[in-house]
Design an enzyme around this catalytic site. Structure first.
Site, PDB file in Angstrom:
ATOM      1  N   ASP A  97      19.189  42.628  31.328  1.00 37.35           N
ATOM      2  CA  ASP A  97      19.704  42.916  32.794  1.00 37.35           C
ATOM      3  C   ASP A  97      18.236  43.514  33.458  1.00 37.35           C
ATOM      4  O   ASP A  97      17.741  44.201  33.131  1.00 37.35           O
ATOM      5  CB  ASP A  97      20.907  43.672  32.823  1.00 37.35           C
TER       6      ASP A  97
ATOM      7  N   HIS B  30      28.352  41.573  29.226  1.00 34.44           N
ATOM      8  CA  HIS B  30      27.334  42.772  29.357  1.00 34.44           C
ATOM      9  C   HIS B  30      27.562  43.272  27.923  1.00 34.44           C
ATOM     10  O   HIS B  30      28.394  43.860  27.707  1.00 34.44           O
ATOM     11  CB  HIS B  30      27.749  43.791  30.459  1.00 34.44           C
TER      12      HIS B  30
ATOM     13  N   HIS C 279      29.367  35.584  31.823  1.00 33.14           N
ATOM     14  CA  HIS C 279      28.215  36.615  31.089  1.00 33.14           C
ATOM     15  C   HIS C 279      28.883  37.874  30.316  1.00 33.14           C
ATOM     16  O   HIS C 279      29.639  38.564  31.044  1.00 33.14           O
ATOM     17  CB  HIS C 279      27.037  36.964  31.887  1.00 33.14           C
TER      18      HIS C 279
ATOM     19  N   GLY D 273      34.698  42.664  39.808  1.00 36.96           N
ATOM     20  CA  GLY D 273      33.257  42.846  40.268  1.00 36.96           C
ATOM     21  C   GLY D 273      32.249  41.996  39.903  1.00 36.96           C
ATOM     22  O   GLY D 273      31.144  42.207  39.470  1.00 36.96           O
ATOM     23  N   GLN D 274      32.718  40.587  39.532  1.00 38.17           N
ATOM     24  CA  GLN D 274      31.665  39.478  39.142  1.00 38.17           C
ATOM     25  C   GLN D 274      30.766  38.909  40.413  1.00 38.17           C
ATOM     26  O   GLN D 274      31.442  38.718  41.226  1.00 38.17           O
ATOM     27  CB  GLN D 274      32.322  38.254  38.304  1.00 38.17           C
TER      28      GLN D 274
ATOM     29  N   ASN E 175      32.968  41.065  33.515  1.00 33.04           N
ATOM     30  CA  ASN E 175      33.656  41.066  34.858  1.00 33.04           C
ATOM     31  C   ASN E 175      33.996  39.631  35.224  1.00 33.04           C
ATOM     32  O   ASN E 175      33.585  38.765  34.876  1.00 33.04           O
ATOM     33  CB  ASN E 175      32.719  41.486  35.593  1.00 33.04           C
TER      34      ASN E 175
END
Ligand code: AMP
Length: 113
Positions: free
Chosen positions: A30, A101, A99, A92-93, A86
């Site tokens: 990230d 995390h 994806h 909160g995407q 998310n």
């Protein structure tokens, strides 16, 4: 999808710090890490979120093979880590390409914000 940043990362059209890759899946660090280890695992094909993840083989591959392998390779498997996906606005995407995390290397708090 032509305007999807994660599709462009998967196709190597924009650079990323790749830690894992196979035919269907790619994982990269990230750009704004929230933990000492912060890796994003994505399917190469465009899938918007968990809600559209209909490919069971791909889902199982990511969850049972890719994520555990990365956790071991990153040295966070033993102490533990967090896997977050998310979904949508309230989730909160911010990037509409599925994806996961992988966050590790520090103690996590609960509940999340
Ligand atoms: P989310 O908010 O769950 O959609 O997560 C999107 C994540 O993608 C955030 O943690 C961003 O820091 C990360 N991100 C956005 N653009 C890039 C990029 N080009 N390379 C690596 N990570 C990115």
């Amino acid at each position: 999808m032509s305007d999807c940043i994660f599709c462009k990362i998967a196709q190597k059209e924009i650079p990323s710090n790749i830690v894992y890759e196979d035919d269907t899946t790619i994982a990269f660090r990230d750009v704004e890490p929230q933990a000492p280890t912060h890796v994003l695992v994505i399917p190469k094909k465009h899938v918007k979120s968990v809600m559209e993840l209909s490919d069971k083989e791909l889902a199982a591959h990511i969850l049972t093979e890719v994520i555990p392998k990365i956790a071991k390779d990153e040295g966070i498997a033993e102490k533990g880590f967090r896997v977050v996906a998310n979904v949508g606005e309230d989730g909160g995407q911010t990037v509409p390409h599925l994806h996961f995390h992988i966050l590790g290397g520090r103690s996590m708090q609960w509940p999340p914000g």
